[in-house]
Enzyme design. Structure first.
Site, PDB file in Angstrom:
ATOM      1  N   GLU A 145       0.823  -1.215   0.000  1.00 17.46           N
ATOM      2  CA  GLU A 145       0.000   0.000   0.000  1.00 17.46           C
ATOM      3  C   GLU A 145       0.853   1.260   0.000  1.00 17.46           C
ATOM      4  OE1 GLU A 145      -3.635  -1.802   2.719  1.00 17.46           O
ATOM      5  OE2 GLU A 145      -1.932  -0.853   3.691  1.00 17.46           O
ATOM      6  N   PRO A 146       1.617   1.508  -1.057  1.00 19.58           N
ATOM      7  CA  PRO A 146       2.432   2.711  -1.080  1.00 19.58           C
ATOM      8  C   PRO A 146       1.583   3.976  -1.205  1.00 19.58           C
ATOM      9  CG  PRO A 146       2.466   1.652  -3.233  1.00 19.58           C
ATOM     10  CD  PRO A 146       1.724   0.721  -2.299  1.00 19.58           C
ATOM     11  N   GLY A 147       1.875   4.970  -0.404  1.00 20.65           N
ATOM     12  CA  GLY A 147       1.204   6.264  -0.521  1.00 20.65           C
ATOM     13  C   GLY A 147       2.240   7.305  -0.877  1.00 20.65           C
ATOM     14  N   ARG A 148       3.019   7.653   0.129  1.00 16.92           N
ATOM     15  CA  ARG A 148       4.071   8.651   0.002  1.00 16.92           C
ATOM     16  C   ARG A 148       4.971   8.428  -1.223  1.00 16.92           C
ATOM     17  NH1 ARG A 148       6.048  11.183   4.538  1.00 16.92           N
ATOM     18  NH2 ARG A 148       5.050   9.625   5.863  1.00 16.92           N
ATOM     19  N   CYS A 189      -1.855  32.380  13.215  1.00 11.45           N
ATOM     20  CA  CYS A 189      -1.610  33.010  14.493  1.00 11.45           C
ATOM     21  C   CYS A 189      -1.142  31.960  15.507  1.00 11.45           C
ATOM     22  CB  CYS A 189      -2.903  33.680  14.960  1.00 11.45           C
ATOM     23  SG  CYS A 189      -2.631  34.784  16.326  1.00 11.45           S
TER      24      CYS A 189
HETATM   25  C1  LIG Z   1      -0.148   5.254   6.130  1.00 16.46           C
HETATM   26  C2  LIG Z   1      -0.476   3.923   5.613  1.00 16.46           C
HETATM   27  C3  LIG Z   1      -0.061   3.545   4.334  1.00 16.46           C
HETATM   28  C4  LIG Z   1       0.788   4.414   3.458  1.00 16.46           C
HETATM   29  O1  LIG Z   1       2.022   4.674   3.990  1.00 16.46           O
HETATM   30  P1  LIG Z   1       3.114   5.491   3.156  1.00 16.46           P
HETATM   31  O2  LIG Z   1       4.201   5.725   4.119  1.00 16.46           O
HETATM   32  O3  LIG Z   1       2.467   6.746   2.697  1.00 16.46           O
HETATM   33  O4  LIG Z   1       3.519   4.628   1.999  1.00 16.46           O
HETATM   34  C5  LIG Z   1      -0.442   2.308   3.878  1.00 16.46           C
HETATM   35  N1  LIG Z   1      -1.211   1.468   4.628  1.00 16.46           N
HETATM   36  C6  LIG Z   1      -1.626   1.819   5.860  1.00 16.46           C
HETATM   37  C7  LIG Z   1      -2.475   0.875   6.615  1.00 16.46           C
HETATM   38  C8  LIG Z   1      -1.281   3.034   6.391  1.00 16.46           C
HETATM   39  O5  LIG Z   1      -1.684   3.361   7.629  1.00 16.46           O
END
Ligand SMILES: *Cc1c(COP(=O)(O)O)cnc(C)c1O
Length: 431
Positions: A290-293, A361
């Site tokens: 599950e890559p996000g970043r 602020c």
């Molecule tokens: C935050 C998260 C991700 C994504 O993580 P990255 O560091 O953005 O790749 C994937 N799976 C779960 C369950 C998360 O909490």
């Protein structure tokens, strides 16, 4: 430059995806989120091609919605053949509105309400990632009332400390997420869910943390998960079809961060998994990540306009910009490092040490402390690099500061993906 999609043109202006950032600031105003779609797609392809090469068939990378959630991103992810993970019905609603194929969606969350569960089942979400027993019970009874068997994974905690920032590490035993293997509770949880007739248990999920540059935390987690899968297989005759290893590969925010080879890491994780499955005499499960970043971060940057340069004799220099912690919360929340540039003078060596401050602020509303940039003046455009992840997604409206617009760049052309929030939008919920 920090990433290959960034450059400097003849006028000395910073470019992203070949587009002049000053021209974008002029056209759309600031603060402005800019997303380089070509880079975004090439990041997706690193994962999809590595998965195709190294992982068992049926494996898939899932984009972690929480890192960037807007309609445009889902069409990109969908067309790149990735699935997605969603953490809330709001993310599910957005994905659905974008026409995302929800069979490829995995629904997360440590507290899914009854309404959330019903909404996700009714939307036809592919998989639930069940966090706890109460959720399993509610899901089972709702699925029964609909006459379906809902596919699901169970969220487990392998007990790994990925040596990362404590606030964003979630795979340890002491976590609000999932169920611990170490305490024996995960085994009880699986045995329980296997007895629920309207849940179709397909496997396990774990997520060990974020901004991880090393492969060892992933292989350690895989070892624990696969040994456990082998144990459950022996004891209960249940073998998982899927193992989801979560997200977490690190991204280069500043020069001192390493640049990791994701293809090589996925290859190594895959080889490691095959070996461990053989040792446990179990088939290799389909792998999900599950890559996000690492999909969106380096595809993005944020542009701001300088309002003042304040030199406090004997102390600090403050450069104040027209954005804030409202559009860039991670520095204030996690003291995260970022690279800052004077976008109009990207060809000049930076030598002015200053603290770039937001307009809220709050004295803690600092975008970055003690960075070196080319000394700016009022009206100059400042770029903060690698802001594609967890900036738009975490943006807020504190001090009633409107949230920025977001522009996507593709093949050198810009198009608006999210419009700028107006003052009227800020009051839209007041009755
Ligand atoms: C935050 C998260 C991700 C994504 O993580 P990255 O560091 O953005 O790749 C994937 N799976 C779960 C369950 C998360 O909490």
């Amino acid at each position: 430059m920090l990433h290959d999609n960034l450059g400097v043109n003849e006028q000395g202006h910073l470019t992203i995806g070949g587009v002049d950032t000053l021209a974008l600031a002029e056209k759309y105003g600031t603060p402005l989120y800019v997303m380089d779609e070509d880079k975004l797609r090439s990041n997706c392809r690193i994962y999809t091609s590595a998965f195709a090469k190294y992982m068992p068939s049926g494996s898939m990378p899932l984009f972690a919605s929480k890192s960037l959630c807007c309609k445009r991103i889902y069409s990109v992810i969908d067309s790149e053949g990735m699935g997605t993970d969603l953490v809330s019905p709001g993310e599910l609603y957005t994905a659905s509105a974008a026409g995302f194929e929800l069979q490829k969606a995995f629904f997360h969350g440590n507290n899914k309400t009854d309404a959330d569960i019903e909404y996700a089942v009714d939307s036809g979400v592919g998989f639930f990632i069940i966090d706890n027993r109460e959720e399993a019970d509610k899901l089972n009874s709702y699925a029964a009332s609909k006459g379906i068997k809902q596919k699901a994974l169970l969220r487990l905690t392998p007990g790994i400390d990925p040596h990362t920032h404590a606030k964003i590490s979630t795979g340890k035993v002491d976590s609000k997420f999932g169920t611990a293997i170490e305490t024996g509770q995960a085994e009880q949880f699986i045995a329980y869910v296997l007895g629920l007739s309207n849940i179709d248990l397909r496997g396990y999920h774990c997520h060990i943390g974020s901004q991880i540059f090393d492969i060892a935390p992933f292989t350690d987690a895989a070892d624990i998960m696969l040994d456990f899968a082998g144990f459950i297989n022996k004891k209960y005759g249940y073998m998982c079809e899927y193992l989801n290893l979560g997200g977490g590969f690190g991204v280069r925010y500043v020069e001192s961060d390493p640049d990791i080879d994701i293809d090589a890491n996925i290859k190594a994780v895959s080889e490691h998994i095959s070996g461990r499955c053989a040792a446990n005499a179990i088939p290799v499960p389909k792998i999900l990540m599950e890559p996000g970043r690492s999909i969106v971060a380096d595809a993005g940057l944020t542009l701001y306009t300088v309002g003042s340069v304040k030199e406090i004799t004997g102390f600090k220099n403050y450069v104040s910009i027209d954005g804030a912690m409202t559009d860039h919360p991670r520095s204030a929340l996690h003291q995260s490092p970022y690279t800052v540039l004077n976008a109009g003078r990207a060809d000049v060596r930076p030598d002015y040490v200053c603290t770039v401050a937001g307009r809220c602020c709050e004295s803690g509303d600092l975008i970055q402390e003690d960075v070196k940039i080319v000394k700016p003046a009022r009206g100059d455009v400042i770029a903060v690099l690698v802001t594609g992840a967890y900036n738009h997604a975490m943006a807020m409206t504190y001090n009633k500061v409107p949230r920025p617009a977001m522009v996507f760049l593709k093949d050198g052309k810009d198009s608006l993906a999210v419009r700028r929030e107006t003052y009227a939008d800020l009051m839209a919920l007041d009755v």
